[in-house]
Design a protein around this motif. Structure first.
Motif, PDB file in Angstrom:
ATOM      1  N   CYS A  11      41.400  51.637  43.335  1.00  0.00           N
ATOM      2  CA  CYS A  11      41.429  51.527  44.796  1.00  0.00           C
ATOM      3  C   CYS A  11      42.499  52.454  45.342  1.00  0.00           C
ATOM      4  CB  CYS A  11      41.732  50.081  45.177  1.00  0.00           C
ATOM      5  SG  CYS A  11      41.806  49.784  46.946  1.00  0.00           S
ATOM      6  N   CYS A  13      44.783  51.681  47.217  1.00  0.00           N
ATOM      7  CA  CYS A  13      46.066  50.975  47.258  1.00  0.00           C
ATOM      8  C   CYS A  13      46.741  50.958  45.890  1.00  0.00           C
ATOM      9  CB  CYS A  13      45.880  49.536  47.757  1.00  0.00           C
ATOM     10  SG  CYS A  13      45.260  48.400  46.495  1.00  0.00           S
ATOM     11  N   CYS A  40      38.533  45.009  45.560  1.00  0.00           N
ATOM     12  CA  CYS A  40      39.887  45.201  45.047  1.00  0.00           C
ATOM     13  C   CYS A  40      40.604  43.863  44.940  1.00  0.00           C
ATOM     14  CB  CYS A  40      40.665  46.137  45.963  1.00  0.00           C
ATOM     15  SG  CYS A  40      42.381  46.359  45.453  1.00  0.00           S
ATOM     16  N   GLU A  42      43.745  43.528  44.660  1.00  0.00           N
ATOM     17  CA  GLU A  42      45.058  43.614  45.315  1.00  0.00           C
ATOM     18  C   GLU A  42      44.944  43.467  46.833  1.00  0.00           C
ATOM     19  OE1 GLU A  42      48.032  43.895  43.739  1.00  0.00           O
ATOM     20  OE2 GLU A  42      46.923  43.748  41.854  1.00  0.00           O
ATOM     21  N   CYS A  43      44.131  44.308  47.442  1.00  0.00           N
ATOM     22  CA  CYS A  43      44.121  44.354  48.911  1.00  0.00           C
ATOM     23  C   CYS A  43      42.856  43.737  49.509  1.00  0.00           C
ATOM     24  CB  CYS A  43      44.285  45.787  49.409  1.00  0.00           C
ATOM     25  SG  CYS A  43      42.863  46.851  49.093  1.00  0.00           S
TER      26      CYS A  43
HETATM   27 ZN   LIG Z   1      43.116  47.837  47.071  1.00  0.00          ZN
END
Ligand SMILES: [Zn+2]
Length: 151
Positions: A11, A13, A40, A42-43
């Motif tokens: 990603c 990020c 994703c 994470e985000c």
């Molecule tokens: Zn991400």
């Protein structure tokens, strides 16, 4: 046929995006299930797989022009790639995690291509133009990815 890793990508990020079946709600009333996306961890961002983008766009524009009577449809009924992924995921557990799923999906994709080639030969042997065209569209849904990455 597919060189890249199919089950995950990175990603923007910096997180890892993994493959999922997503349910899209279109126009706040039409539910489209079995849309393969990367999401994703994470985000939380998600995006459709490049290989299905064109078909998904076609479906959305059809729905825009002509809202269907039913409010629920499965993208797997329209797209071979989504169909293969849906069948593979439904087939059960993959103790080996993503690498194992990757291998299963690749095998299933190849199996589907072989099957469709057989179908195409059968259609050609009886000179059924409509059937041949339908089968060609299905084959192109499975091979669009390699064509795109060649650009
Ligand atoms: Zn991400």
């Amino acid at each position: 046929m597919y060189k890249d890793n199919l089950m995950e990508k990175s990603c923007n990020c910096g997180g890892v995006m993994t493959i999922h079946m997503h349910t899209l709600i279109y126009s706040s009333k039409i539910k489209i299930t079995h849309v393969p996306v990367y999401s994703c961890g994470e985000c939380g961002r998600y995006e459709p797989l490049p290989v299905i983008k064109r078909d998904l766009g076609l479906l959305i524009s059809e729905l825009g022009e002509q809202p269907p009577g039913r409010l629920h449809l499965s993208f797997a009924d329209r797209n071979e790639w989504a169909s293969v992924l849906k069948d593979t995921l439904a087939a059960g557990t993959y103790a080996g995690g993503l690498p194992e799923l990757e291998e299963l999906v690749r095998k299933a994709l190849q199996g589907r291509v072989d099957l469709l080639l057989d179908v195409y030969r059968t259609a050609a042997s009886v000179s059924d133009q409509k059937w041949m065209e339908d089968t060609e569209v299905r084959l192109s849904q499975l091979t669009a990815h390699s064509a795109n990455s060649a650009k």
